[in-house]
Design a protein around this motif. Structure first.
Motif, mmCIF file in Angstrom:
data_model
loop_
_atom_site.group_PDB
_atom_site.id
_atom_site.type_symbol
_atom_site.label_atom_id
_atom_site.label_comp_id
_atom_site.label_asym_id
_atom_site.label_seq_id
_atom_site.Cartn_x
_atom_site.Cartn_y
_atom_site.Cartn_z
ATOM 1 N N LEU A 56 3.266 11.955 -3.221
ATOM 2 C CA LEU A 56 2.656 12.887 -2.246
ATOM 3 C C LEU A 56 2.883 14.550 -3.094
ATOM 4 O O LEU A 56 3.691 13.833 -4.513
ATOM 5 N N PRO A 57 2.483 15.037 -2.983
ATOM 6 C CA PRO A 57 2.757 16.399 -4.646
ATOM 7 C C PRO A 57 3.768 16.614 -5.033
ATOM 8 O O PRO A 57 4.239 16.840 -5.747
ATOM 9 N N ARG A 115 0.621 -0.612 0.017
ATOM 10 C CA ARG A 115 -0.366 -0.055 0.044
ATOM 11 C C ARG A 115 0.564 0.971 -0.264
ATOM 12 O O ARG A 115 2.061 1.639 0.818
ATOM 13 N N ASP A 170 -8.228 4.416 0.474
ATOM 14 C CA ASP A 170 -7.752 5.475 1.063
ATOM 15 C C ASP A 170 -6.235 5.421 1.078
ATOM 16 O O ASP A 170 -5.621 5.846 1.185
ATOM 17 N N TYR A 171 -5.909 4.017 0.100
ATOM 18 C CA TYR A 171 -4.294 4.156 -0.078
ATOM 19 C C TYR A 171 -4.730 3.737 -1.585
ATOM 20 O O TYR A 171 -5.390 2.950 -2.462
ATOM 21 N N ASP A 205 11.255 3.755 0.636
ATOM 22 C CA ASP A 205 9.189 4.588 0.681
ATOM 23 C C ASP A 205 9.003 3.867 1.690
ATOM 24 O O ASP A 205 8.034 4.862 2.814
ATOM 25 N N ALA A 231 1.290 5.395 -0.292
ATOM 26 C CA ALA A 231 0.470 7.088 -1.131
ATOM 27 C C ALA A 231 1.716 8.184 -1.737
ATOM 28 O O ALA A 231 2.614 7.902 -1.721
ATOM 29 N N LYS A 251 7.257 12.846 -4.101
ATOM 30 C CA LYS A 251 7.095 11.487 -2.458
ATOM 31 C C LYS A 251 6.486 10.439 -2.524
ATOM 32 O O LYS A 251 5.358 11.044 -2.488
ATOM 33 N N ARG A 252 7.127 9.381 -2.364
ATOM 34 C CA ARG A 252 6.508 8.013 -1.775
ATOM 35 C C ARG A 252 6.402 8.054 -0.757
ATOM 36 O O ARG A 252 7.493 7.391 -0.299
ATOM 37 N N GLN A 253 5.425 7.231 -0.121
ATOM 38 C CA GLN A 253 4.738 6.799 1.163
ATOM 39 C C GLN A 253 4.653 5.358 1.542
ATOM 40 O O GLN A 253 3.469 5.180 0.831
ATOM 41 N N ILE A 254 5.102 3.999 1.259
ATOM 42 C CA ILE A 254 4.950 2.608 1.728
ATOM 43 C C ILE A 254 4.943 2.822 2.782
ATOM 44 O O ILE A 254 4.960 2.825 3.957
ATOM 45 N N THR A 255 3.067 1.945 2.934
ATOM 46 C CA THR A 255 1.883 1.868 4.489
ATOM 47 C C THR A 255 2.181 1.290 5.335
ATOM 48 O O THR A 255 2.101 0.382 6.015
ATOM 49 N N GLY A 297 11.113 5.331 5.522
ATOM 50 C CA GLY A 297 10.905 7.128 5.384
ATOM 51 C C GLY A 297 12.576 7.386 5.376
ATOM 52 O O GLY A 297 13.024 8.532 6.063
#
Lengths: 249, 249
Positions: free
Chosen positions: A67-68, A63, A95-96, A188, A65, A71-75, A191
DNA sequence: CGGGAGGTTGAAATCACTCAATTAGAGTGG
DNA sequence: CCACTCTAATTGAGTGATTTCAACCTCCCG
């Protein structure tokens, strides 16, 4: 190798809850449609309203998200046996975003099938609920890592978590697992930048804690890895906590 | 001011789900024991096996974890209407510590009462499930912040989130809320040092985005605050999304 | 009016990031 | 079996965000 099937989901649910014979049977009767997903393919987007619950039978996914600033964050990392979009069952939308890492096999089970299973066997609903609660516990643990652990411990913690989760569904070879992630993926998720992941992995390797080559992670010294990670597996709520685990209940 | 009651929980559940009259009535009949907690008091520890579900009726609390080196990570802020330990209903134990910020009022509802409510009104179980899913979505959003947003956006995002959540239970005065946190608390929630929180708040104040004095937060320019935070309230799954919210469905 | 917690400030140190170049590996086609 | 290519991994140097340490200020409360 046997065709992956709903059994994997049952194994997963069984590793944290307790399934009665009746429930096991009812779960085994769930009908779904197999779906194949190529490697590195988005197969779910925030805002989607899936009408099926998708179970990962084979492969690896995450999963994330965006970012503008790009950047990418794997959750979350999904391993076989995981339900990929259970939130949609009650929140309508997910929501992902979801993306596969390698070619993967999913099983799509209609929401109605799941809901009627819950109606006939209310206890099974609790098992699925447990899954969402455990996911939440994992999210909290990642938060703790990103907020307060530095790179080495953070990476080590992720590796411990993945190894224990893979053990729970019988996909670990002792303390070694398949891990088809790139260093950019790891960055990602943790962080961190890919460059810093590279240096951190070298430290972990240099300390004799892990062996990580393209596609395979092995914990060479599980106890010291857990220690470096400050890893306490209780948050995963597995029944049988893996060997050498820090403090047991 | 009316005595806080179970109505607050109903208001909370109603803000994200849809309650039928029957369900509303059944929820209203839930019986609980009032509990008072002093300010800055731990009232739940990881490993506890509570036999009641605790609802926060008044006050402010947070979930947190302590790390070996004495560091602290706050993983969630609880506002009135929140259920503090729902995970224990299905995981037996809670895996986080709970602490009050100010003197708070709780309502302790026995697990059996909740479970029999679920049995008689299965739809209410879904409402509670939704709550746990929304909490998970909030955790993910915090992860995104700690992993990929820098201090200013991260703090702004937290403020946006708290304001929207307080609005949902009717505890916001337009874009102002009670916020009894210290800068050290904020730091431990944001994964920042207290010193850096201080500097970040000065930036936010200097930019004319917020007014934050001891105990009260006001968004002076809600739209610009949301923009600075890259805040999209959809992850909170509120029915009516607050005024000036970024992109709506 | 004294004490204490919380807020503010400055300077130095550090962890991690960015940029940019190089190397290693896996797969492909000739 | 060897170039070719692309992606991923690695390395070095310089930069930047945030931390730490330590001091000082401010305000609330008894």
């Amino acid at each position: 190798m046997a065709t992956p099937s709903i059994d994997l989901l049952i194994r997963r649910l069984d590793s944290t809850g307790s399934l009665s014979a009746v429930e096991r049977m009812a779960l085994g009767c769930l009908e779904g449609t197999p779906v194949s997903v190529n490697a590195r393919t988005d197969f779910g987007r925030a805002g989607d309203r899936p009408r099926c619950v998708h179970v990962l039978l084979e492969g690896f996914a995450y999963r994330y998200a965006l970012l503008p600033e790009g950047k990418r964050q794997i959750t979350f990392f999904h391993i076989p046996g995981d339900i990929l979009d259970l939130p949609a069952l009650f929140l309508t939308t997910i929501d992902y975003d979801l993306c596969s890492v390698v070619r993967s096999q999913l099983l799509a089970i209609p929401h109605e099938a799941i809901l009627s299973l819950f109606q006939e066997h209310p206890q099974t609903a609790h098992l699925f609920w447990r899954e969402t609660l455990i996911h939440a516990a994992i999210f909290r643990e990642w938060m703790i890592g990103m907020g307060r652990r530095q790179a080495l411990a953070r990476a080590a913690h992720l590796f411990c978590e993945l190894i224990v989760r893979m053990q729970a569904v019988g996909l670990a070879d002792d303390h070694a697992i398949a891990l088809p992630l790139t260093q950019a993926d790891l960055g990602d998720a943790l962080g961190l930048s890919a460059v810093h992941v590279n240096r951190t992995l070298q430290e972990l390797r240099g300390a004799g804690l892990i062996k990580l080559t393209r596609g395979r992670l092995e914990a060479i010294d599980w106890d010291r890895l857990c220690e470096a990670a400050d890893f306490d597996p209780r948050y995963l709520h597995e029944h049988q906590i893996g060997p050498g685990a820090a403090r047991s209940l």
